[in-house]
Write an enzyme that holds these catalytic residues in place. Structure first.
Site, PDB file in Angstrom:
ATOM      1  N   VAL A  85       0.845  -1.199   0.000  1.00  0.00           N
ATOM      2  CA  VAL A  85       0.000   0.000   0.000  1.00  0.00           C
ATOM      3  C   VAL A  85       0.884   1.255   0.000  1.00  0.00           C
ATOM      4  CG1 VAL A  85      -0.310   0.084   2.529  1.00  0.00           C
ATOM      5  CG2 VAL A  85      -2.002   1.122   1.063  1.00  0.00           C
ATOM      6  N   GLY A 164      -5.499   7.117   9.102  1.00  0.00           N
ATOM      7  CA  GLY A 164      -5.934   6.651   7.780  1.00  0.00           C
ATOM      8  C   GLY A 164      -6.612   5.294   7.944  1.00  0.00           C
ATOM      9  N   ILE A 166      -5.282   2.260   8.177  1.00  0.00           N
ATOM     10  CA  ILE A 166      -4.678   1.417   9.210  1.00  0.00           C
ATOM     11  C   ILE A 166      -4.804   2.085  10.584  1.00  0.00           C
ATOM     12  CG2 ILE A 166      -2.490   0.397   9.990  1.00  0.00           C
ATOM     13  CD1 ILE A 166      -1.806   0.034   6.964  1.00  0.00           C
ATOM     14  N   ARG A 246       6.757   3.737   8.205  1.00  0.00           N
ATOM     15  CA  ARG A 246       8.018   3.563   7.478  1.00  0.00           C
ATOM     16  C   ARG A 246       9.147   4.024   8.396  1.00  0.00           C
ATOM     17  NH1 ARG A 246       5.831   0.555   4.529  1.00  0.00           N
ATOM     18  NH2 ARG A 246       5.556   0.690   2.287  1.00  0.00           N
ATOM     19  N   HIS A 294       9.593  -5.883   9.685  1.00  0.00           N
ATOM     20  CA  HIS A 294       8.590  -5.401   8.733  1.00  0.00           C
ATOM     21  C   HIS A 294       7.596  -6.511   8.358  1.00  0.00           C
ATOM     22  CE1 HIS A 294       7.925  -2.193   5.389  1.00  0.00           C
ATOM     23  NE2 HIS A 294       6.783  -2.757   5.750  1.00  0.00           N
TER      24      HIS A 294
HETATM   25  P1  NDP Z   1      -3.723   5.851   4.343  1.00  0.00           P
HETATM   26  O1  NDP Z   1      -3.382   6.700   3.177  1.00  0.00           O
HETATM   27  O2  NDP Z   1      -5.137   5.406   4.527  1.00  0.00           O
HETATM   28  O3  NDP Z   1      -3.269   6.554   5.693  1.00  0.00           O
HETATM   29  C1  NDP Z   1      -2.155   7.367   5.788  1.00  0.00           C
HETATM   30  C2  NDP Z   1      -2.506   8.476   6.719  1.00  0.00           C
HETATM   31  O4  NDP Z   1      -1.356   9.289   6.949  1.00  0.00           O
HETATM   32  C3  NDP Z   1      -3.589   9.382   6.141  1.00  0.00           C
HETATM   33  O5  NDP Z   1      -4.620   9.508   7.079  1.00  0.00           O
HETATM   34  C4  NDP Z   1      -2.851  10.706   5.961  1.00  0.00           C
HETATM   35  O6  NDP Z   1      -3.691  11.809   6.156  1.00  0.00           O
HETATM   36  C5  NDP Z   1      -1.819  10.599   7.066  1.00  0.00           C
HETATM   37  N1  NDP Z   1      -0.816  11.635   6.953  1.00  0.00           N
HETATM   38  C6  NDP Z   1      -0.258  12.160   5.848  1.00  0.00           C
HETATM   39  N2  NDP Z   1       0.580  13.146   6.183  1.00  0.00           N
HETATM   40  C7  NDP Z   1       0.534  13.237   7.529  1.00  0.00           C
HETATM   41  C8  NDP Z   1       1.179  14.060   8.481  1.00  0.00           C
HETATM   42  N3  NDP Z   1       2.020  15.017   8.091  1.00  0.00           N
HETATM   43  N4  NDP Z   1       0.889  13.872   9.799  1.00  0.00           N
HETATM   44  C9  NDP Z   1       0.047  12.914  10.187  1.00  0.00           C
HETATM   45  N5  NDP Z   1      -0.606  12.123   9.326  1.00  0.00           N
HETATM   46  C10 NDP Z   1      -0.352  12.279   8.025  1.00  0.00           C
HETATM   47  O7  NDP Z   1      -2.752   4.607   4.258  1.00  0.00           O
HETATM   48  P2  NDP Z   1      -2.808   3.238   5.083  1.00  0.00           P
HETATM   49  O8  NDP Z   1      -3.402   3.500   6.421  1.00  0.00           O
HETATM   50  O9  NDP Z   1      -3.387   2.187   4.244  1.00  0.00           O
HETATM   51  O10 NDP Z   1      -1.235   2.949   5.230  1.00  0.00           O
HETATM   52  C11 NDP Z   1      -0.416   3.852   5.928  1.00  0.00           C
HETATM   53  C12 NDP Z   1       1.032   3.475   5.801  1.00  0.00           C
HETATM   54  O11 NDP Z   1       1.308   2.333   6.583  1.00  0.00           O
HETATM   55  C13 NDP Z   1       1.516   3.099   4.406  1.00  0.00           C
HETATM   56  O12 NDP Z   1       1.785   4.241   3.630  1.00  0.00           O
HETATM   57  C14 NDP Z   1       2.741   2.286   4.695  1.00  0.00           C
HETATM   58  O13 NDP Z   1       3.866   3.142   4.744  1.00  0.00           O
HETATM   59  C15 NDP Z   1       2.493   1.726   6.089  1.00  0.00           C
HETATM   60  N6  NDP Z   1       2.280   0.276   6.088  1.00  0.00           N
HETATM   61  C16 NDP Z   1       3.146  -0.500   6.799  1.00  0.00           C
HETATM   62  C17 NDP Z   1       2.945  -1.855   6.891  1.00  0.00           C
HETATM   63  C18 NDP Z   1       3.876  -2.700   7.660  1.00  0.00           C
HETATM   64  O14 NDP Z   1       4.063  -3.840   7.278  1.00  0.00           O
HETATM   65  N7  NDP Z   1       4.459  -2.215   8.730  1.00  0.00           N
HETATM   66  C19 NDP Z   1       1.825  -2.512   6.195  1.00  0.00           C
HETATM   67  C20 NDP Z   1       0.982  -1.597   5.481  1.00  0.00           C
HETATM   68  C21 NDP Z   1       1.214  -0.254   5.443  1.00  0.00           C
HETATM   69  P3  NDP Z   1      -4.369  12.515   4.873  1.00  0.00           P
HETATM   70  O15 NDP Z   1      -5.470  11.593   4.500  1.00  0.00           O
HETATM   71  O16 NDP Z   1      -4.800  13.811   5.422  1.00  0.00           O
HETATM   72  O17 NDP Z   1      -3.300  12.633   3.833  1.00  0.00           O
HETATM   73  C1  DGY Z   2       2.998  -1.912   2.624  1.00  0.00           C
HETATM   74  O1  DGY Z   2       2.143  -2.558   1.996  1.00  0.00           O
HETATM   75  O2  DGY Z   2       3.247  -0.726   2.402  1.00  0.00           O
HETATM   76  C2  DGY Z   2       3.721  -2.626   3.727  1.00  0.00           C
HETATM   77  O3  DGY Z   2       4.773  -1.954   4.230  1.00  0.00           O
HETATM   78  C3  DGY Z   2       3.982  -4.066   3.490  1.00  0.00           C
HETATM   79  O4  DGY Z   2       2.780  -4.736   3.397  1.00  0.00           O
END
Ligand code: NDP
Ligand code: DGY
Length: 329
Positions: A85, A164, A166, A246, A294
């Site tokens: 994602v 967001g 997650i 990240r 991760h």
């Molecule tokens: P979303 O896009 O739904 O959520 C990301 C959130 O971050 C949004 O609500 C966004 O707000 C917010 N955001 C952006 N800029 C800021 C800021 N300056 N301060 C605070 N919040 C901010 O994505 P997901 O929830 O689906 O995924 C989030 C992230 O999780 C991914 O981008 C990935 O990096 C990470 N991830 C990690 C995994 C792992 O294995 N550890 C697995 C999956 C994901 P806005 O909507 O206002 O832009």
């Molecule tokens: C993602 O999807 O961004 C995660 O970091 C791995 O699933």
């Protein structure tokens, strides 16, 4: 028959992916698939060679897809599908300029990642890895009133940075633990927040009032290095910090200082810079730092579903049809 074979588009896949995803790709009959058939990342030179002339590229978050790769692919490239994602590894502006479409895997990994985040939070706050180690090493002499005490969620304030998909799923899971207040920060208040009784708060308020801080935002120029010395200095000395977004959102040197100097209580990280974190990294010497490799989305079913989604995104990009999950560029 010969004529059909000549018309197959070229697809490059940068890693061994779930079998069902490969089947979807190869069974579609529209592309000829080359794979870097390994569990380890494709070497850069191989990637540049493999992608040459490709119409489609299926990549992972560990592949940096920049101008060099796009140039190596050349003008045939129609679609990039990432098995993630997160898309911070993609040079989005350059991709957009070239009219290449991008597929990604939102939603399907939300539950698995939120679940892992809660597991990491509990493991860190209740010191599970330390406890397991004590049992194995013979450090467990008897039941002791003050031994291996940690912090509980009941009655606590939780701060979520990035509510967001997650972040919201994490909030839903934490609420039943008896969390008293749930704060969140971000660029704007979220319409979904009332469902978890989330209070939109300035970052400074979130930092000074939270007992648990969970980072679940995406990596952007604004969030890069967000969790630094100043950030940690505003947290309670009893607070627990969790990051499953990240690694680059955190300044790891500053985190080390905050953890070793008692500025904050503990940290749990599923993501680091670099990945893998070198085994001699200072963070790994700390008992109050739990580091996972991760594995947020790592359930068998989630990875299978992510794989098929990324294959279907790629096929839609090749066919010029709507993708199941296309990133709006
Ligand atoms: P979303 O896009 O739904 O959520 C990301 C959130 O971050 C949004 O609500 C966004 O707000 C917010 N955001 C952006 N800029 C800021 C800021 N300056 N301060 C605070 N919040 C901010 O994505 P997901 O929830 O689906 O995924 C989030 C992230 O999780 C991914 O981008 C990935 O990096 C990470 N991830 C990690 C995994 C792992 O294995 N550890 C697995 C999956 C994901 P806005 O909507 O206002 O832009
Ligand atoms: C993602 O999807 O961004 C995660 O970091 C791995 O699933």
């Amino acid at each position: 028959m010969m004529q059909g074979a000549r018309q197959l588009m070229k697809v490059y896949v940068t890693r061994r992916i779930p079998q069902e995803a490969m089947k979807a790709l190869t069974g579609a009959g529209v592309c000829k698939v080359s794979v870097w058939d390994s569990d380890e990342p494709v070497p850069r030179a191989e990637l540049l060679k493999g992608v040459s002339g490709a119409h489609g590229l299926l990549c992972l978050l560990s592949d940096r897809i920049d101008t060099e790769v796009l140039d190596a692919a050349g003008p045939n490239l129609k679609v990039i599908s990432t098995l993630s994602v997160g898309f911070d590894h993609l040079a989005i502006n350059e991709i957009k300029k070239r009219g290449v479409r991008v597929g990604y895997t939102p939603d399907v990994l939300t539950d698995a990642t939120a679940e892992l985040t809660v597991a990491l939070l509990l493991a860190t706050a209740r010191r599970l890895p330390e406890g397991v180690q004590e049992v194995k090493s013979g450090g467990w002499s008897t039941w002791k009133p003050l031994w291996l005490c940690g912090y509980g969620l009941s009655g606590s304030t939780v701060g979520i940075i990035g509510l967001g998909r997650i972040g919201l799923a994490i909030a839903r899971r934490l609420r039943p633990f008896g969390v008293k207040r749930l704060l969140y920060s971000g660029r704007a208040a979220k319409p979904q927040a009332p469902e978890v009784e989330g209070e939109y708060a300035p970052l400074d308020t979130l930092l000074s009032e939270s007992d648990f801080i969970v980072v679940s935002c995406s990596l952007t120029p604004d969030t890069q290095g967000l969790c630094n010395k100043t950030f940690f200095s505003k947290m309670k000395s009893t607070a627990v910090f969790i990051n499953t977004s990240r690694g680059s959102v955190v300044n790891q040197e500053d985190l080390y200082e905050a953890l070793s100097g008692g500025q904050i209580a503990a940290a749990g990280l599923d993501v680091t810079t670099p990945e893998p974190l070198p085994t001699d990294h200072p963070l790994l010497t700390l008992k109050n730092c739990v580091v996972l490799p991760h594995i947020g989305s790592a359930t068998y079913s989630t990875r299978g579903i992510m794989g098929v989604l990324s294959a279907n995104n790629l096929l839609a990009g090749l066919n010029g049809t709507p993708m199941p999950s296309e990133l709006a560029l």
